[in-house]
Design a protein around this motif. Structure first.
Motif, PDB file in Angstrom:
ATOM      1  N   GLU A  98      16.245 -44.271  33.145  1.00  0.00           N
ATOM      2  CA  GLU A  98      15.540 -42.962  32.890  1.00  0.00           C
ATOM      3  C   GLU A  98      15.515 -42.849  31.138  1.00  0.00           C
ATOM      4  OE1 GLU A  98      13.944 -40.122  34.142  1.00  0.00           O
ATOM      5  OE2 GLU A  98      13.818 -41.592  35.815  1.00  0.00           O
ATOM      6  N   ASP A  99      14.722 -43.970  30.631  1.00  0.00           N
ATOM      7  CA  ASP A  99      14.579 -44.077  29.307  1.00  0.00           C
ATOM      8  C   ASP A  99      13.627 -45.056  28.777  1.00  0.00           C
ATOM      9  OD1 ASP A  99      15.152 -43.723  26.519  1.00  0.00           O
ATOM     10  OD2 ASP A  99      17.154 -44.743  26.561  1.00  0.00           O
ATOM     11  N   ALA A 100      13.170 -45.121  27.729  1.00  0.00           N
ATOM     12  CA  ALA A 100      12.182 -46.040  27.154  1.00  0.00           C
ATOM     13  C   ALA A 100      12.704 -47.462  27.378  1.00  0.00           C
ATOM     14  CB  ALA A 100      11.871 -46.076  25.717  1.00  0.00           C
ATOM     15  N   ALA A 101      11.887 -48.461  27.677  1.00  0.00           N
ATOM     16  CA  ALA A 101      12.364 -49.878  27.814  1.00  0.00           C
ATOM     17  C   ALA A 101      12.060 -50.532  26.456  1.00  0.00           C
ATOM     18  CB  ALA A 101      11.676 -50.424  28.909  1.00  0.00           C
ATOM     19  N   LEU A 102      12.165 -51.924  26.353  1.00  0.00           N
ATOM     20  CA  LEU A 102      12.016 -52.454  24.863  1.00  0.00           C
ATOM     21  C   LEU A 102      10.384 -51.983  24.367  1.00  0.00           C
ATOM     22  CD1 LEU A 102      13.029 -54.862  22.935  1.00  0.00           C
ATOM     23  CD2 LEU A 102      11.617 -56.303  24.695  1.00  0.00           C
ATOM     24  N   SER A 103      10.614 -51.791  23.136  1.00  0.00           N
ATOM     25  CA  SER A 103       9.642 -51.205  22.379  1.00  0.00           C
ATOM     26  C   SER A 103      10.049 -51.155  20.872  1.00  0.00           C
ATOM     27  CB  SER A 103       9.191 -49.831  22.773  1.00  0.00           C
ATOM     28  OG  SER A 103      10.171 -48.975  22.990  1.00  0.00           O
ATOM     29  N   TYR A 104       8.952 -50.631  20.221  1.00  0.00           N
ATOM     30  CA  TYR A 104       9.088 -50.065  18.778  1.00  0.00           C
ATOM     31  C   TYR A 104       8.850 -48.531  18.886  1.00  0.00           C
ATOM     32  CZ  TYR A 104       9.140 -54.890  17.059  1.00  0.00           C
ATOM     33  OH  TYR A 104       9.351 -56.214  16.578  1.00  0.00           O
ATOM     34  N   ILE A 105       9.834 -47.664  18.415  1.00  0.00           N
ATOM     35  CA  ILE A 105       9.635 -46.540  18.551  1.00  0.00           C
ATOM     36  C   ILE A 105       9.778 -45.971  17.265  1.00  0.00           C
ATOM     37  CG2 ILE A 105      10.445 -44.179  19.475  1.00  0.00           C
ATOM     38  CD1 ILE A 105      11.738 -45.303  21.907  1.00  0.00           C
ATOM     39  N   ALA A 106       8.729 -45.013  16.861  1.00  0.00           N
ATOM     40  CA  ALA A 106       8.725 -44.563  15.678  1.00  0.00           C
ATOM     41  C   ALA A 106       8.422 -43.034  15.604  1.00  0.00           C
ATOM     42  CB  ALA A 106       7.421 -45.122  14.589  1.00  0.00           C
ATOM     43  N   LEU A 108       8.251 -39.167  13.292  1.00  0.00           N
ATOM     44  CA  LEU A 108       8.210 -38.167  12.103  1.00  0.00           C
ATOM     45  C   LEU A 108       9.489 -37.074  12.307  1.00  0.00           C
ATOM     46  CD1 LEU A 108       5.503 -39.452  11.346  1.00  0.00           C
ATOM     47  CD2 LEU A 108       4.904 -37.221  10.504  1.00  0.00           C
ATOM     48  N   ASN A 109      10.329 -36.707  11.236  1.00  0.00           N
ATOM     49  CA  ASN A 109      11.129 -35.677  11.412  1.00  0.00           C
ATOM     50  C   ASN A 109      12.200 -35.978  12.585  1.00  0.00           C
ATOM     51  OD1 ASN A 109       9.467 -34.726   9.535  1.00  0.00           O
ATOM     52  ND2 ASN A 109       9.753 -32.600  10.098  1.00  0.00           N
ATOM     53  N   GLY A 110      12.673 -37.304  12.758  1.00  0.00           N
ATOM     54  CA  GLY A 110      13.547 -37.552  13.949  1.00  0.00           C
ATOM     55  C   GLY A 110      14.823 -37.865  13.441  1.00  0.00           C
ATOM     56  N   TRP A 111      15.622 -38.636  14.539  1.00  0.00           N
ATOM     57  CA  TRP A 111      17.075 -39.004  14.553  1.00  0.00           C
ATOM     58  C   TRP A 111      17.858 -38.102  13.935  1.00  0.00           C
ATOM     59  CZ3 TRP A 111      12.714 -41.858  13.770  1.00  0.00           C
ATOM     60  CH2 TRP A 111      12.552 -43.186  14.586  1.00  0.00           C
ATOM     61  N   TRP A 112      17.686 -36.867  14.374  1.00  0.00           N
ATOM     62  CA  TRP A 112      18.794 -35.746  14.440  1.00  0.00           C
ATOM     63  C   TRP A 112      18.836 -35.265  12.801  1.00  0.00           C
ATOM     64  CZ3 TRP A 112      19.951 -39.952  17.658  1.00  0.00           C
ATOM     65  CH2 TRP A 112      19.871 -39.689  18.833  1.00  0.00           C
ATOM     66  N   THR A 113      18.377 -35.778  11.988  1.00  0.00           N
ATOM     67  CA  THR A 113      18.414 -35.620  10.464  1.00  0.00           C
ATOM     68  C   THR A 113      17.259 -35.500   9.801  1.00  0.00           C
ATOM     69  OG1 THR A 113      18.824 -37.846   9.832  1.00  0.00           O
ATOM     70  CG2 THR A 113      20.937 -36.614  10.434  1.00  0.00           C
ATOM     71  N   GLY A 114      16.047 -35.366  10.648  1.00  0.00           N
ATOM     72  CA  GLY A 114      14.728 -35.353   9.855  1.00  0.00           C
ATOM     73  C   GLY A 114      14.278 -36.424   9.268  1.00  0.00           C
ATOM     74  N   ARG A 115      14.496 -37.569   9.739  1.00  0.00           N
ATOM     75  CA  ARG A 115      13.933 -38.790   9.168  1.00  0.00           C
ATOM     76  C   ARG A 115      12.632 -39.299   9.779  1.00  0.00           C
ATOM     77  NH1 ARG A 115      18.745 -37.567   6.674  1.00  0.00           N
ATOM     78  NH2 ARG A 115      19.669 -39.312   5.387  1.00  0.00           N
ATOM     79  N   LEU A 116      11.938 -39.910   8.598  1.00  0.00           N
ATOM     80  CA  LEU A 116      10.737 -40.639   9.104  1.00  0.00           C
ATOM     81  C   LEU A 116      11.336 -42.239   9.463  1.00  0.00           C
ATOM     82  CD1 LEU A 116       7.661 -41.660   9.333  1.00  0.00           C
ATOM     83  CD2 LEU A 116       8.031 -41.888   6.931  1.00  0.00           C
ATOM     84  N   ILE A 118      11.588 -46.336  11.988  1.00  0.00           N
ATOM     85  CA  ILE A 118      10.941 -46.928  13.134  1.00  0.00           C
ATOM     86  C   ILE A 118      12.417 -47.566  13.611  1.00  0.00           C
ATOM     87  CG2 ILE A 118       9.635 -49.147  13.648  1.00  0.00           C
ATOM     88  CD1 ILE A 118       8.246 -48.698  10.815  1.00  0.00           C
ATOM     89  N   GLU A 119      12.350 -47.920  14.851  1.00  0.00           N
ATOM     90  CA  GLU A 119      13.523 -48.446  15.298  1.00  0.00           C
ATOM     91  C   GLU A 119      12.972 -49.628  16.445  1.00  0.00           C
ATOM     92  OE1 GLU A 119      16.379 -46.460  17.013  1.00  0.00           O
ATOM     93  OE2 GLU A 119      15.256 -45.166  18.285  1.00  0.00           O
ATOM     94  N   LYS A 120      13.753 -50.563  16.622  1.00  0.00           N
ATOM     95  CA  LYS A 120      13.352 -51.573  17.885  1.00  0.00           C
ATOM     96  C   LYS A 120      14.377 -51.092  18.915  1.00  0.00           C
ATOM     97  CE  LYS A 120      13.140 -56.645  18.869  1.00  0.00           C
ATOM     98  NZ  LYS A 120      13.488 -57.775  18.233  1.00  0.00           N
ATOM     99  N   SER A 124      19.996 -51.026  18.329  1.00  0.00           N
ATOM    100  CA  SER A 124      19.991 -50.047  17.048  1.00  0.00           C
ATOM    101  C   SER A 124      19.549 -51.012  15.804  1.00  0.00           C
ATOM    102  CB  SER A 124      21.419 -49.759  16.635  1.00  0.00           C
ATOM    103  OG  SER A 124      22.350 -50.802  16.755  1.00  0.00           O
ATOM    104  N   SER A 125      19.191 -52.166  15.927  1.00  0.00           N
ATOM    105  CA  SER A 125      18.809 -52.923  14.773  1.00  0.00           C
ATOM    106  C   SER A 125      17.652 -54.039  15.012  1.00  0.00           C
ATOM    107  CB  SER A 125      20.028 -53.761  14.113  1.00  0.00           C
ATOM    108  OG  SER A 125      19.746 -54.714  13.197  1.00  0.00           O
ATOM    109  N   PRO A 126      16.788 -54.302  14.515  1.00  0.00           N
ATOM    110  CA  PRO A 126      16.436 -53.523  13.103  1.00  0.00           C
ATOM    111  C   PRO A 126      16.047 -51.984  13.231  1.00  0.00           C
ATOM    112  CG  PRO A 126      14.468 -54.848  13.727  1.00  0.00           C
ATOM    113  CD  PRO A 126      15.536 -55.083  14.669  1.00  0.00           C
TER     114      PRO A 126
END
Length: 207
Positions: A98-106, A108-116, A118-120, A124-126
């Motif tokens: 019940e989650d996204a599979a392998l991908s690049y997800i990017a 705006l205003n994300g990551w709980w702290t309002g960041r722009l 991209i993640e693989k 968690s890396s890169p």
């Protein structure tokens, strides 16, 4: 080559053939897989909403190989001000997890702290994040994102704001889908295109 779209580090990115285009008119759902969230379209505007603490993405059924550029317009719907998300080189939705599979997800205003960022995903890396750009709720932005070789990037209103180099880029036959998403948010999207791109190397030297 076509007109220059973007410059990322040591390359100029040129758009070529339009591989996919939608104005989210009648019948748009036939082009997408919709695993989770509330998604509807009216007057050329696609609205996505998911109120729980999690993500909801939709994916093109079509796969896109090679270097590509995702091009669309998006805005956060007040009072929501977070997680205008999108994905590329995506396998799709993992229904067991019940989650996204392998991908690049990017996004705006994300990551709980309002960041722009991209993640693989789901690794968690890169990962590349910046707080130097904050999107405003209720304001529409022209967003372009994609991959050229090992480099992924996000541009807002024609300016590349973030790049990430992946020495082992996603390049599997079943990981070529494109998508749009929300995470505990309410977002509007319109006029989505996918371009094939070509890159021209730049000479990095001081004259």
């Amino acid at each position: 080559m076509a007109n220059v779209e973007l410059t990322v580090y040591d390359q100029k990115i040129y758009t070529g053939e339009i591989l996919f285009e939608t104005n989210f008119s009648s019948g748009w759902k036939a082009d997408f897989e919709i695993p989770r969230g509330e998604w509807y379209a009216s007057d050329g505007i696609l609205t996505g909403r998911y109120s729980e603490n999690g993500g909801a993405l939709i994916y093109t059924k079509q796969q896109f190989s090679g270097d590509i550029l995702l091009d669309f317009y998006g805005q956060m719907v007040p009072p929501c001000h977070n997680d205008l998300n999108f994905t590329f080189r995506a396998k799709g939705w993992d229904y067991e997890e019940e989650d996204a599979a392998l991908s690049y997800i990017a996004g705006l205003n994300g990551w709980w702290t309002g960041r722009l960022g991209i993640e693989k995903y789901p690794f968690s890396s890169p990962q590349a994040l910046t707080n130097t750009f904050k999107a405003l709720s209720g304001v529409e932005y022209h967003i372009q994102a994609g991959i050229t070789g090992t480099r992924t990037y996000v541009a807002v209103n024609g300016v590349v704001l973030l790049e990430m180099n992946d020495p082992d880029p996603i390049n599997l036959p079943d990981c070529g889908r494109i998508g749009l998403g929300v995470y505990a948010s309410h977002i509007r999207f319109r006029q989505m295109k996918v371009y094939q791109t070509q890159a021209e190397d730049l000479s990095l030297q001081y004259l």
